[in-house]
Design an enzyme around this catalytic site. Structure first.
Site, PDB file in Angstrom:
ATOM      1  N   HIS A  82       0.854  -1.193   0.000  1.00  0.00           N
ATOM      2  CA  HIS A  82       0.000   0.000   0.000  1.00  0.00           C
ATOM      3  C   HIS A  82       0.887   1.240   0.000  1.00  0.00           C
ATOM      4  O   HIS A  82       1.962   1.240   0.607  1.00  0.00           O
ATOM      5  CB  HIS A  82      -0.889   0.009   1.257  1.00  0.00           C
ATOM      6  CG  HIS A  82      -2.066   0.909   1.130  1.00  0.00           C
ATOM      7  ND1 HIS A  82      -1.978   2.262   1.362  1.00  0.00           N
ATOM      8  CD2 HIS A  82      -3.339   0.660   0.761  1.00  0.00           C
ATOM      9  CE1 HIS A  82      -3.167   2.805   1.157  1.00  0.00           C
ATOM     10  NE2 HIS A  82      -4.013   1.856   0.788  1.00  0.00           N
TER      11      HIS A  82
ATOM     12  N   ASP B 276      -7.865  -5.364   0.033  1.00  0.00           N
ATOM     13  CA  ASP B 276      -8.318  -6.250  -1.054  1.00  0.00           C
ATOM     14  C   ASP B 276      -7.916  -7.697  -0.869  1.00  0.00           C
ATOM     15  O   ASP B 276      -8.282  -8.540  -1.697  1.00  0.00           O
ATOM     16  CB  ASP B 276      -7.732  -5.735  -2.379  1.00  0.00           C
ATOM     17  CG  ASP B 276      -8.301  -4.374  -2.729  1.00  0.00           C
ATOM     18  OD1 ASP B 276      -7.519  -3.475  -3.084  1.00  0.00           O
ATOM     19  OD2 ASP B 276      -9.523  -4.208  -2.600  1.00  0.00           O
TER      20      ASP B 276
HETATM   21  C1  SDX Z   1      -6.185   0.008  -2.843  1.00  0.00           C
HETATM   22  O1  SDX Z   1      -4.411   4.577  -2.015  1.00  0.00           O
HETATM   23  C2  SDX Z   1      -5.386   3.908  -1.352  1.00  0.00           C
HETATM   24  O2  SDX Z   1      -5.729   4.211  -0.271  1.00  0.00           O
HETATM   25  C3  SDX Z   1      -5.965   2.711  -2.140  1.00  0.00           C
HETATM   26  C4  SDX Z   1      -6.950   1.869  -1.344  1.00  0.00           C
HETATM   27  C5  SDX Z   1      -8.252   2.630  -1.087  1.00  0.00           C
HETATM   28  O3  SDX Z   1      -8.954   2.222  -0.156  1.00  0.00           O
HETATM   29  O4  SDX Z   1      -8.582   3.529  -1.901  1.00  0.00           O
HETATM   30  O5  SDX Z   1      -6.360   1.460  -0.116  1.00  0.00           O
HETATM   31  C6  SDX Z   1      -7.350   0.610  -2.134  1.00  0.00           C
HETATM   32  O6  SDX Z   1      -5.931   0.340  -3.993  1.00  0.00           O
HETATM   33  C7  SDX Z   1      -5.305  -0.959  -2.087  1.00  0.00           C
HETATM   34  C8  SDX Z   1      -4.057  -1.424  -2.935  1.00  0.00           C
HETATM   35  C9  SDX Z   1      -4.543  -2.543  -3.856  1.00  0.00           C
HETATM   36  N1  SDX Z   1      -3.474  -2.895  -4.828  1.00  0.00           N
HETATM   37  C10 SDX Z   1      -2.846  -4.094  -4.743  1.00  0.00           C
HETATM   38  O7  SDX Z   1      -3.009  -4.936  -3.852  1.00  0.00           O
HETATM   39  C11 SDX Z   1      -1.915  -4.368  -5.926  1.00  0.00           C
HETATM   40  C12 SDX Z   1      -0.578  -4.897  -5.406  1.00  0.00           C
HETATM   41  N2  SDX Z   1       0.068  -3.796  -4.697  1.00  0.00           N
HETATM   42  C13 SDX Z   1       1.021  -2.981  -5.414  1.00  0.00           C
HETATM   43  O8  SDX Z   1       0.783  -2.836  -6.761  1.00  0.00           O
HETATM   44  C14 SDX Z   1       1.499  -1.760  -4.630  1.00  0.00           C
HETATM   45  O9  SDX Z   1       1.745  -2.181  -3.376  1.00  0.00           O
HETATM   46  C15 SDX Z   1       0.603  -0.533  -4.587  1.00  0.00           C
HETATM   47  C16 SDX Z   1       0.195  -0.079  -5.939  1.00  0.00           C
HETATM   48  C17 SDX Z   1      -0.606  -0.800  -3.770  1.00  0.00           C
HETATM   49  C18 SDX Z   1       1.424   0.572  -3.915  1.00  0.00           C
HETATM   50  O10 SDX Z   1       2.449   0.867  -4.763  1.00  0.00           O
HETATM   51  P1  SDX Z   1       3.533   2.024  -4.387  1.00  0.00           P
HETATM   52  O11 SDX Z   1       3.193   2.743  -3.154  1.00  0.00           O
HETATM   53  O12 SDX Z   1       3.749   2.845  -5.612  1.00  0.00           O
HETATM   54  O13 SDX Z   1       4.749   1.195  -4.020  1.00  0.00           O
HETATM   55  P2  SDX Z   1       5.813   0.685  -5.048  1.00  0.00           P
HETATM   56  O14 SDX Z   1       5.113   0.130  -6.256  1.00  0.00           O
HETATM   57  O15 SDX Z   1       6.810   1.776  -5.232  1.00  0.00           O
HETATM   58  O16 SDX Z   1       6.435  -0.542  -4.255  1.00  0.00           O
HETATM   59  C19 SDX Z   1       7.497  -0.332  -3.353  1.00  0.00           C
HETATM   60  C20 SDX Z   1       8.341  -1.585  -3.507  1.00  0.00           C
HETATM   61  C21 SDX Z   1       8.709  -1.873  -4.971  1.00  0.00           C
HETATM   62  O17 SDX Z   1       9.941  -2.580  -4.935  1.00  0.00           O
HETATM   63  P3  SDX Z   1      11.310  -1.685  -5.291  1.00  0.00           P
HETATM   64  O18 SDX Z   1      11.056  -1.053  -6.657  1.00  0.00           O
HETATM   65  O19 SDX Z   1      11.403  -0.646  -4.183  1.00  0.00           O
HETATM   66  O20 SDX Z   1      12.403  -2.709  -5.266  1.00  0.00           O
HETATM   67  O21 SDX Z   1       7.584  -2.738  -3.069  1.00  0.00           O
HETATM   68  C22 SDX Z   1       7.375  -3.620  -4.150  1.00  0.00           C
HETATM   69  C23 SDX Z   1       7.644  -2.844  -5.442  1.00  0.00           C
HETATM   70  O22 SDX Z   1       8.129  -3.713  -6.458  1.00  0.00           O
HETATM   71  N3  SDX Z   1       5.981  -4.060  -4.073  1.00  0.00           N
HETATM   72  C24 SDX Z   1       5.567  -5.303  -4.243  1.00  0.00           C
HETATM   73  C25 SDX Z   1       4.178  -5.254  -4.024  1.00  0.00           C
HETATM   74  N4  SDX Z   1       3.803  -4.006  -3.747  1.00  0.00           N
HETATM   75  C26 SDX Z   1       4.925  -3.256  -3.783  1.00  0.00           C
HETATM   76  N5  SDX Z   1       6.206  -6.441  -4.568  1.00  0.00           N
HETATM   77  C27 SDX Z   1       5.444  -7.551  -4.654  1.00  0.00           C
HETATM   78  N6  SDX Z   1       4.110  -7.614  -4.456  1.00  0.00           N
HETATM   79  C28 SDX Z   1       3.439  -6.457  -4.142  1.00  0.00           C
HETATM   80  N7  SDX Z   1       2.134  -6.503  -3.932  1.00  0.00           N
END
Ligand code: SDX
Length: 428
Positions: free
Chosen positions: A306, A363
């Site tokens: 998140h 989720d």
């Molecule tokens: C919702 O914003 C809100 O409040 C949203 C929400 C709401 O109520 O409105 O809470 C609802 O959208 C919840 C999130 C649902 N999405 C997912 O579950 C999809 C999987 N999650 C990711 O795509 C990610 O965690 C996000 C999109 C939710 C957050 O992404 P960020 O904040 O941009 O973080 P990032 O992509 O920069 O990740 C940081 C690191 C990265 O690694 P590095 O590049 O630093 O090496 O963490 C890794 C990412 O690769 N990472 C994951 C991961 N989520 C982040 N690696 C594996 N699996 C994951 N799920």
């Protein structure tokens, strides 16, 4: 509100920027005069360090795993309140008295019917259209049917449009489901609760009476509460940006629905359940954990991570507890719930997830409950949009009433070609 100044040196310029403090949470540096004083923009793709507005609706502390709606903790609201009461709280700022809640509930109930012509609108879609595609289209079309509540300068029309949107989303969602399974639409039943009415319109048929199961009604109402609002997330920011141009409320909410559909956002609940089904059994979890950690593999653990929560999402905790309760009470055993719990345990002991502070989000478990209730995965984000409409509408109203509000128009860091002269075709 300015308490301190942030000092900044840029080239030969030294400036002091006001620092503003809220009730709780991080201070903000007021950079509204930065460009005028320095000729420079700030740069923040994804807005990781940017406050886009002032709001009193929802507070999130991502490090502590805290979520408050108008000051009330989400776990207390989920356990003790109702979705209609939370909707009133978000819209009006205070918990309603009994009389206020009854009046609000009655107002919403009497807006649940859709213009009859909209049933024809549905018939323009293919039966196998994704329900989110149908919802985007139908909600966007509402301004063609409810033109008498589109003048955003009129507080009464804003209130009517807000009530219409909250009231009609369950009907629109249920009709999208019925259309996809080839069953007839059911009209709303005003004798039922907001959530009970939605369940009957979704799972009822004209051929027999539908009795609302209180276990399912309670779980569904909790799920709606957990999805009601969440600060300035991507879809809420989309609604605010659309609203900042003066677009009508139905168009703004349709824009929010479109943004929510993305798998990185609200679409994650559908993607998370599909992922759990693909994993299938606990013995295959290590393979997927390895893929999630592999930089060369685009696979992400859906329902994990998140932007704000770097601790357990408090909604996920309530969701897991509700999943346990619902599956027990319904006598449903679903192997993917075991996969979800095992996956969580393994991920939370894995250095990659621990170091990146990746925890289950709202989720991760919701799909287990929705699947147990009988929803197809394609309906999961529709249900998210149904509930979040209340938050979107409350945020939209707050934005319009904000004296600092103006059209949102970000700038950029330009890295394209410097000016150059046109070359006629014959000389290329
Ligand atoms: C919702 O914003 C809100 O409040 C949203 C929400 C709401 O109520 O409105 O809470 C609802 O959208 C919840 C999130 C649902 N999405 C997912 O579950 C999809 C999987 N999650 C990711 O795509 C990610 O965690 C996000 C999109 C939710 C957050 O992404 P960020 O904040 O941009 O973080 P990032 O992509 O920069 O990740 C940081 C690191 C990265 O690694 P590095 O590049 O630093 O090496 O963490 C890794 C990412 O690769 N990472 C994951 C991961 N989520 C982040 N690696 C594996 N699996 C994951 N799920």
């Amino acid at each position: 509100m300015a308490e301190a100044q942030a000092k900044m040196a840029l080239g030969d310029k030294n400036l002091e920027l006001p620092v503003l403090s809220g009730t709780v949470g991080p201070d903000v540096i007021d950079i509204r005069k930065l460009y005028g004083q320095t000729g420079a923009f700030t740069y923040d793709p994804g807005f990781t360090s940017t406050a886009s507005c002032e709001s009193g609706l929802t507070y999130i502390d991502g490090d502590q795993g805290i979520l408050l709606h108008r000051g009330y903790p989400i776990d207390q609201l989920a356990e003790q309140s109702s979705f209609m009461e939370v909707a009133y709280l978000l819209l009006n700022g205070e918990l309603p008295t009994k009389a206020e809640l009854e009046k609000f509930d009655s107002t919403i109930t009497r807006h649940t019917m859709l213009h009859e012509q909209l049933a024809t609108f549905y018939r323009g879609f293919r039966r196998d259209a994704h329900p989110m595609a149908i919802m985007c289209g139908v909600v966007g079309a509402l301004s063609a049917f409810y033109h008498d509540s589109t003048d955003i300068t009129d507080p009464h029309q804003r209130m009517v449009a807000s009530h219409r949107l909250i009231a009609k989303m369950p009907t629109i969602a249920a009709m999208a489901y019925k259309y996809s399974v080839g069953q007839p639409f059911l009209y709303p039943d005003n004798s039922l609760s907001y959530t009970g009415n939605f369940l009957r319109m979704t799972f009822g048929v004209p051929a027999e009476d539908y009795v609302v199961d209180p276990v399912v009604e309670d779980a569904m109402d909790k799920i709606f509460i957990l999805h009601a609002d969440h600060e300035q997330n991507a879809s809420t920011s989309t609604v605010r940006l659309a609203g900042s141009s003066g677009a009508n409320p139905f168009a703004c909410i349709a824009a929010g629905i479109a943004c929510l559909w993305g798998p990185a956002h609200g679409g994650a609940n559908e993607a998370a359940l599909n992922m759990l089904r693909e994993i299938g059994t606990p013995d295959r979890i290590p393979e997927y954990i390895a893929r999630a950690k592999n930089k060369d593999d685009p696979f992400r653990l859906m329902g994990f991570g998140h932007r704000v929560y770097k601790n357990y999402d408090p909604r996920a905790k309530v969701m897991q507890k509700t999943a346990n309760e619902v599956l027990d009470k319904l006598g449903v055993t679903d192997p993917i719930f075991d996969v979800a719990r095992e996956l969580e345990q393994i991920a939370l002991r894995d250095d990659y997830f621990v170091s990146k502070k990746l925890y289950p989000n709202v989720d991760f478990y919701s799909g287990v409950i929705l699947s147990a209730i009988g929803f197809p995965t394609t309906m999961f984000t529709v249900l998210f949009a149904l509930a979040r409409t209340t938050g979107w509408v409350a945020q939209w109203n707050e934005m319009i009433s904000d004296p600092d509000q103006k059209i949102g128009r970000p700038r950029q860091l330009y890295t394209g070609p410097a000016q150059r002269d046109y070359v006629p075709l014959g000389k290329r």
